[in-house]
Design an enzyme around this catalytic site. Sequence first.
Site, PDB file in Angstrom:
ATOM      1  N   HIS B  63       2.854  38.827  27.643  1.00 23.72           N
ATOM      2  CA  HIS B  63       2.291  38.879  26.228  1.00 23.72           C
ATOM      3  C   HIS B  63       1.689  40.103  25.735  1.00 23.72           C
ATOM      4  O   HIS B  63       1.265  40.218  24.264  1.00 23.72           O
ATOM      5  CB  HIS B  63       1.820  37.496  25.551  1.00 23.72           C
ATOM      6  CG  HIS B  63       1.557  37.461  23.973  1.00 23.72           C
ATOM      7  ND1 HIS B  63       2.445  37.266  23.947  1.00 23.72           N
ATOM      8  CD2 HIS B  63       0.763  37.383  23.340  1.00 23.72           C
ATOM      9  CE1 HIS B  63       2.631  37.022  21.579  1.00 23.72           C
ATOM     10  NE2 HIS B  63       1.276  37.235  22.671  1.00 23.72           N
ATOM     11  N   HIS B 109       6.532  34.565  17.105  1.00 22.39           N
ATOM     12  CA  HIS B 109       5.882  33.418  17.094  1.00 22.39           C
ATOM     13  C   HIS B 109       6.672  32.604  17.791  1.00 22.39           C
ATOM     14  O   HIS B 109       6.499  30.884  17.442  1.00 22.39           O
ATOM     15  CB  HIS B 109       4.884  33.030  15.310  1.00 22.39           C
ATOM     16  CG  HIS B 109       3.445  32.796  16.582  1.00 22.39           C
ATOM     17  ND1 HIS B 109       2.087  31.890  15.507  1.00 22.39           N
ATOM     18  CD2 HIS B 109       2.992  33.672  17.006  1.00 22.39           C
ATOM     19  CE1 HIS B 109       1.315  31.931  16.822  1.00 22.39           C
ATOM     20  NE2 HIS B 109       1.369  32.758  17.341  1.00 22.39           N
TER      21      HIS B 109
END
Lengths: 230, 766
Positions: B63, B109
Amino acid sequence: MRSGVTIFPGSNCDRDIIVALKNITGKAPIKMWHKDTEFPNLDLIVIPGGFSFGDYLRCGALAARSPVIKIIKNHISRGGAVLGVCNGFQILIEAGILPGSLIRNKKLLFTCRDTMLEIQDTIKSPFLSGLKKEHHLNIPIAHNEGNFFASGTLLNELKNDGRIAFKYIKEVNNDTDYNPNGSSNDIAGILSKNGRVLGMMPHPERAINNLHGGTDGLKFLTKSFEQIIG
Amino acid sequence: MKMSNQTLYNINKNEYQVQQESTLEDATEMGLTEDEFNLICNKIKKIPNITELGIFSAMFSEHCSYKSSKKWLKTMPTKAKHVIQGPGENAGVIDIGDNLAAVFKIESHNHPSFIEPYQGAATGVGGILRDVFTMGARPIALLNALRFGSPSELLTKHLVSGVVKGIGGYGNCIGIPTVGGETNFDKSYDGNILVNAMAVGLANKNRIFYSAATGAGNPVIYVGAKTGRDGIHGATMASTEFTDNSSEKRPTVQVGDPFTGKLLLESCLELMSTDAVLSIQDMGAAGLTSSSVEMASKGSLGMYLNLDLVPTREDKMTSYEIMLSESQERMLMILKPGSEEKAKSIFDKWDLDFAVIGEVTKTGRLILDKDGFESCNIPINPLVEDAPEYDRPYEIIQNKNTIKINELNINYTVDEILTKIFENPNISSKRWIWEQYDSSVMGDTISSNGKSDASIVKIHGTENSKSLGKGIAMTTDCTPRYVKSDPINGGMQAVCEAARNIAASGAKPLAITNNLNFGNPEKKNIMGEIVGSIKGISKAASFLNTPIVSGNVSLYNETNGKGILPTPVIGMVGVIDEVENRLEMNAKEDNTLLVLGQSENFTEGWIGCSVYQEIENKIIDAAPPPVNLEKEKKIIDILLQLHTKNLLTAAHDISDGGLLTTICEMLFKNNLGLNLNLPKSFLKIDSKDPILHSWCFGEDQGRIIVATDKIDKVKFCLKDSNLDYFVLGKTNASNNLNLKDITTISIKGLKNSYERILPLIMGKHK
């Protein structure tokens, strides 16, 4: 016209109504921060929409206990005009200035869409006397708690006293969804006893542009302002 | 006098523990490999304690480090004359003239939204808004690209309901209009939904704020909400596959507070209008860790933080927890020395925490104190520079199968297919979703929720006596089934469709933010999807001069080894000089419809990978429609030329469902009809003719339907353009689509199908 717009933490339609007021009256309204209590005398105070204090308690409940509310009450007792839009309507009710309550929309969903409003026969009010009853207003709503709820006694009283300002109406005959939030008697806005305080769920400041939302809000605001200073 | 370890143990037992040396086992638990653990030990010349290891694992997570995709991301076109800031900052920035800059980014998300849909989606919106206002821009619009599993699954309904409420919950409350986006359903997303949120903001071109730390000795300031134990190690969670036990990860999902977000937005913009802020970085993924490390690293400096000064929500938090918490609505700033008091008064006014928690140093190290002890002392460089970069093996599989139209097994008539198309939740109206979003707050929305192919928001304050002002056009696009069949082609198609949508709204396409959503990159074919689509996106973006200025990568969207359809979402931004000239997609009565990019002789449409093909014969093993970049560029240029001459009244890009679907969509709003011209060769054919079907429903690229009330002038302009076109007919009030003697289709009936499906699917599911 001397006007003011209240700003609470979480207000989010303050800029929109400030722009509308400035464009229509040529004069920018003063910004009324919720903690402040010193203001010059005004002709009109607008309580704009938004999520004051996050609406984490009942919508408008915390804002209704802010210092600026005392100023609004004094202004009203002097015969001043007040317009509460959306969260502003919720605040007026929570502050005990207007009666009834605004509960969650019947479908339990936040709803943003156009609505058609019918102007009712009312007591003398600067917000309505410049408008022709047969002209319906197309003004959008955007809220989660706009379902006007009141006892049968209060609903009768509001009707008999000419305090129901607007009702949602059908645009076409077979429209079953015209009342977007389930409000009792299709009520979209109500007046105070003296007709000088109006609370309404639809956002007139969002209908001032021909490209989007139309100009019925502009018409409503322009006529109101004329009457308030007139 | 330095306290003994026993003293620390007595003060905060947990802090004592995170200051102990870590082991390989700890590293593995945090998602690091043995090689990565050894690399860390070598680089910092010691065995890290638990806090230090936690910081490394967050920075090395997929990430934060983009370790699988970095090699390929570097190959994307990111420059153009109008680009002010490309990838690498909180958001991309482009010059849109008049001293203004558009600041925008899209971010996923996905993992948190699957575990906790409301909070996952809400914090996705909050996070992307912070990215934009961190750059000094006021956000003016939100969009979202959503992908869910089979609509018949109960879980899907629960997720749709929660995600939509979460997006609305944050955007509505903070008062930024949600103006557009896309929602699709496919069973490949059953275990991994996609929630990509895009935000667009406006700034003065000369007042952009960056994150690089400056000036050793300058104060480091923490503002916003307090730090709690929520979202700890969220970035690591978002970098692994799901298993059946993923709901156990619920505590790693952050909780959003749009009210505090609104206060943070207003207070930061107020502070930024002074000269106090030297640099600023929001605390997103990996919270205080990534914000402090990135600021120090970009400024080639070090940072000292006293974690006892960080405002916390809970007692006895450890340095590990404080550094890895992903509590929302927080910012890290470096202020001009001496401006602290002025800054503090602004945050006091908005009732937000403001704390000087440390200072910029020359050491090049991240040094943290907690409870009187040094809990972390590591060099900054290895955290960023030495983050692994993998050249993972890949195989790009391009399906080359074409479908022979004459061999098609036809089951349905044109009418039946149209009904099925409009009853397909991927094509049907998304009103049930977008009515839950406030699309008109801020009073500048010109076109939202499909009124035109791209959403348009007016730029506040650009009005003049001649015009209502400039506007920004925005869209998100991706056709995952095309990418699956051919990643390169699918990547190109996503960019071209986005550009067509911008142009069809009357605006000039300018730049891209992208959200690359894929499965596990350690698998060769998935890595091939990533590499292939990056190649395709790059090729089209550079051809159309719409560079990529920001983006986000979300990998490991897999559950129990099953990956999602490759979904590289393109968010594109364009500019329209006078918003009153925007084009809507709804045709008006008595206007002529013509399709640009399709000739009179064109009869056989491309049905490989089409929506039609899914309905009619379920063959999915086929190549998607090819993309011709020159044609795409030409059609955009010519459409905008025609529009500049004021010849067009509406425009709508042809995509899912092909020509006939697009025509119907243009007729819906004003309840119109059309007597459709067919190619001359279509004589004596019936409603089940395969060629007719391919013409009606083929998804050939590079086509836009336009409407005009000046057809002769349009024809005149097109004569020398060398662009094919075909006149479809004139709209009328009949509300019927008439295909010569083949069939007459009720537009009203189709509109009912179009409107009723999603509410029916969601039913009582609130």
